[in-house]
Scaffold this motif. Structure first.
Motif, mmCIF file in Angstrom:
data_model
loop_
_atom_site.group_PDB
_atom_site.id
_atom_site.type_symbol
_atom_site.label_atom_id
_atom_site.label_comp_id
_atom_site.label_asym_id
_atom_site.label_seq_id
_atom_site.Cartn_x
_atom_site.Cartn_y
_atom_site.Cartn_z
ATOM 1 N N ASP A 125 -8.090 -6.906 5.397
ATOM 2 C CA ASP A 125 -8.371 -7.488 4.210
ATOM 3 C C ASP A 125 -7.017 -8.106 4.327
ATOM 4 N N ARG A 126 -5.881 -8.257 4.759
ATOM 5 C CA ARG A 126 -4.826 -9.306 5.155
ATOM 6 C C ARG A 126 -5.026 -10.205 6.163
ATOM 7 N N LYS B 186 -4.798 -1.881 0.527
ATOM 8 C CA LYS B 186 -5.165 -2.789 1.585
ATOM 9 C C LYS B 186 -5.150 -2.357 2.028
ATOM 10 N N HIS B 187 -6.002 -2.895 3.067
ATOM 11 C CA HIS B 187 -6.238 -2.063 3.799
ATOM 12 C C HIS B 187 -6.506 -3.624 4.944
ATOM 13 N N ALA C 297 0.515 -1.015 0.291
ATOM 14 C CA ALA C 297 -0.261 0.116 -0.123
ATOM 15 C C ALA C 297 1.371 1.685 -0.008
ATOM 16 N N GLN D 155 -3.473 -0.773 -8.039
ATOM 17 C CA GLN D 155 -4.420 -0.736 -7.022
ATOM 18 C C GLN D 155 -4.855 -0.235 -5.646
#
Length: 544
Positions: free
Chosen positions: A84-85, A80-81, A67, A77
Motif C-alpha cells: 500500500d506504500r 497499511k501493508h 501500523a 484505521q
C-alpha cells in the motif's frame, strides 16, 4: 484548551482560602472551601480528559502512519501493508528530428540520441514506469523500467561501411552501402532497482544498494523528465553508460538539505534530487545492464554544497571524481587515418594494406580487430612485425590472455549551478583519461580527455494569460576524448551550440523545440567520420 487549567485552579483556590482567612465573620468558611475544592476537582478532571484525548489522537496518528498496535478499546484505521506504500508514476517522450543541413547526410549521428540520422521521423525516446515508496522507517525502494529501450541491432538500419582502396597515392573507405533489416525495437529494460537503507531516524545517513545512477556530474543525475536539453552533453555523459551501474553507495545529507534538494525539483527549478551532500561508492564500471568484465571496481566520490541567499536564490558548487579500469568492446575495422575528421578513412599508399603489396598482411582486410594495449592482453609487437608484413606465416592475435584487466579510466569534474529564479546557469567541466582508439586505428589505449558545457536559461511563468511556464535556453558544449562505451572506443570530437525552449502549458505536459548547430563524430560506423550540420528537433512529454 488544556494549557493553564491547573494553574488557574490553584490560583482560584489560593484566592478563596486567602479571602476566607481574611474575613471569617462574613462568610461560611467551611462551605466556601468545599465549593472551591469541587471547582478544583472539576478543572482537574477536565485537564485529565483533555490529556487522554490528545494521547489517543497521537496514538491513532502513529498507528495510521506506522501500523503500530493501537491502545485497547480505541478504534483506529487498519494498518497499511507494504504494497500500500508503493506509488506508481512515469513519463513518455516522443520526438521528431529533422536534418536541415549536413556535410555528410549518411554520417549524421548524435551520441545521446540514436534517432538522429538519415531516414528518421517520429521516435519514442523514453517510456518510463517507476515504482517507489517507503516500505518502513528505514527502507525505501525504487524500481524504474524503460519500455522504449533500443538495444544494439534493433530497428531498421543499413549494413555498414565497406571500403575500397584507390589505385593512386591515396584512397578512402567511407561508402555507406548495404541492405536494411526489419528488426524490432522498443523493448522493456530495467533502469533502476535499488534500496535505500537508512541507519538513523532522520535518514541523514543511508546506503543505496543495487543498480542506480552514479553520483558523478550534475547533468547525469538530473532526471530526463526534468532536464531542459533533449540530450546530456557528451563530455559528462561519456563517463557512464546510461548514467547507471550496479554497486553500493553511501550518502550523507543533513535533514535541512534533504528538504532543499527535494524542493529544487518540486518547485520546477531543474534540480537533481537528493544524491547526498557527500557521496562515496563502489560499482562494477562497465555500465548499466552489462556484465562485469574484470575483477576490479570503480570508486567514485562527490561533495556538493547548495547555498541559499536571503532573497531565496540558490547556488550550488560541486566537485566529483572516479577511478577504475574499463574493458572496451572491439569489432573488426580497417585501419586508416583521419578519424574524427571530414577525411576519415584516408589510406596512404605506403600502408602495407593499401594495395596488392600488402596482400598477405593481416591488415589487408576490413576485419582487423584493434589491439587493446593494457594488462592481460597479448603484446602487439610480439605477435606482428610491421617490417615482415609480406610474411604469410604471421600469426597475429590481439587476444585477451591474462584476465583482461582493462584500461585506466578516471576523471574529475567541477560543477557550478545558479538555479533559475528566474535567471539560471548550469556549467560543468571534466578532465581525465580513458580508453580511446589511436589515430591509426591499430590500438585502443588510455588517453587524455577533457570537455564540458555551459547552459543559460530563464524561467518565465505567464500569470497574465495562464499560458504556463517557459524555459528558453542556450547551451554550448565541447568534448575531446574517447567514447569508451562505444565499440572500439573511437575518438569523439564535439563542438555544438544549441538554442531551444521548453513550454509547460500544464504540469503534466511539456513541449520542447531545439535547434542545434553540430560538429560531431559519427561513432556508430568506422572510419568514424566527422560531420557538420544543423538539426531541428521537437519533443512532446507527458507525465503521469
Amino acid at each position: 484548551m488544556t494549557v493553564g487549567i491547573a494553574p488557574r485552579a490553584l490560583a482560584i483556590a489560593a484566592f478563596g482560602l486567602t479571602a476566607a482567612y481574611a474575613a471569617p465573620a462574613v462568610a461560611d468558611t467551611a462551605s466556601e472551601i468545599r465549593a472551591l475544592k469541587a471547582r478544583l476537582n472539576k478543572l482537574e478532571a477536565q485537564e485529565a480528559e483533555a490529556k487522554r484525548a490528545a494521547k489517543i489522537a497521537a496514538q491513532q496518528q502513529a498507528a495510521a502512519a506506522h501500523a503500530a498496535p493501537a491502545p485497547v478499546g480505541v478504534a483506529v484505521q487498519a494498518p497499511k501493508h507494504w504494497y500500500d506504500r508503493i506509488s506508481i508514476r512515469g513519463y513518455t517522450q516522443m520526438r521528431y528530428n529533422g536534418i536541415l543541413d549536413s556535410s555528410s547526410y549518411n554520417d549524421t549521428y548524435a551520441y545521446g540520441d540514436r534517432s538522429v540520422g538519415p531516414r528518421q521521423n517520429f521516435f519514442l525516446r523514453r517510456a518510463r514506469l517507476i515504482f517507489s515508496g517507503d516500505i518502513s522507517d528505514h527502507l525505501y525502494l525504487y524500481t524504474q523500467f524503460d519500455l522504449a529501450s533500443s538495444p544494439s541491432g534493433t530497428f531498421s538500419s543499413s549494413a555498414s561501411n565497406i571500403g575500397y582502396a584507390a589505385p593512386n597515392f591515396w584512397g578512402f573507405y567511407n561508402q555507406q552501402i548495404g541492405s536494411y533489416n526489419l528488426n524490432a525495437g522498443n523493448f522493456a529494460q530495467m533502469r533502476d532497482a535499488y534500496a535505500d537503507i537508512s541507519i538513523d531516524d532522520k535518514k541523514e545517513f543511508r546506503f543505496r544498494v543495487g543498480q542506480s545512477k552514479i553520483p558523478y556530474g550534475f547533468t547525469n543525475m538530473q532526471s530526463s523528465q526534468n532536464r531542459l536539453t533533449l540530450d546530456r552533453p557528451d563530455a559528462i555523459n561519456t563517463a557512464q553508460k546510461d548514467e547507471r551501474d550496479l554497486g553500493i553507495f553511501f550518502y550523507y545529507t543533513p535533514e535541512h538539505m534533504r528538504h532543499l534538494f527535494r524542493d529544487l525539483v518540486k518547485n520546477n527549478l531543474k534540480g537533481t534530487g537528493d544524491y547526498g551532500m557527500f557521496a562515496f561508492g563502489a560499482y562494477n564500471g562497465q555500465g548499466a545492464n552489462r556484465v562485469e568484465l574484470n575483477k576490479g571496481v570503480h570508486l567514485v566520490a562527490r561533495l556538493t554544497y547548495p547555498y541559499v541567499f536571503a532573497n531565496g536564490q540558490v547556488v550550488e558548487a560541486s566537485v566529483q571524481g572516479y577511478t577504475g579500469r574499463f574493458v572496451p568492446a572491439t569489432s573488426g575495422i580497417r585501419p586508416s587515418l583521419g578519424m574524427g575528421t571530414n577525411w576519415a578513412g584516408y589510406i596512404p599508399n605506403q600502408f602495407p594494406w593499401a594495395n596488392s603489396k600488402g596482400y598477405n598482411s593481416p591488415f589487408a582486410t576490413s576485419s582487423y580487430l584493434p589491439f587493446v594495449n593494457g594488462p592481460g592482453y597479448n603484446n602487439l609487437y610480439n605477435n606482428f612485425n610491421v617490417a615482415n608484413y609480406n610474411d604469410t606465416t604471421v600469426n597475429f592475435a590481439a587476444a585477451c590472455v591474462n584476465g583482461c584487466n582493462g584500461l585506466k579510466d578516471e576523471r574529475v569534474a567541477v560543477t557550478g549551478v545558479i538555479y533559475p529564479q528566474p535567471f539560471g546557469v548550469f556549467a560543468e567541466w571534466n578532465w581525465g583519461q580513458g580508453p580511446s582508439l589511436d589515430p591509426y586505428q591499430f590500438t585502443i589505449k588510455s588517453s587524455k580527455l577533457n570537455g564540458g558545457y555551459v547552459l543559460v536559461t530563464y524561467k518565465y511563468e505567464d500569470k497574465d494569460f495562464g499560458l504556463g511556464t517557459f524555459f528558453p535556453y542556450v547551451q554550448w558544449q565541447q568534448y575531446r576524448g574517447g567514447a569508451k562505451t562505444e565499440t572500439n572506443a573511437p575518438v569523439d570530437r564535439v563542438n555544438e551550440l544549441e538554442a531551444g525552449i521548453e513550454w509547460q502549458p500544464l504540469p503534466e505536459i511539456e513541449l520542447t523545440a531545439a535547434y542545434a548547430h553540430m560538429n560531431r563524430t559519427n561513432l556508430a560506423l568506422a572510419p568514424y567520420r566527422q560531420w557538420q550540420g544543423d538539426l531541428l528537433r521537437m519533443q512532446l512529454q507527458w507525465n503521469y
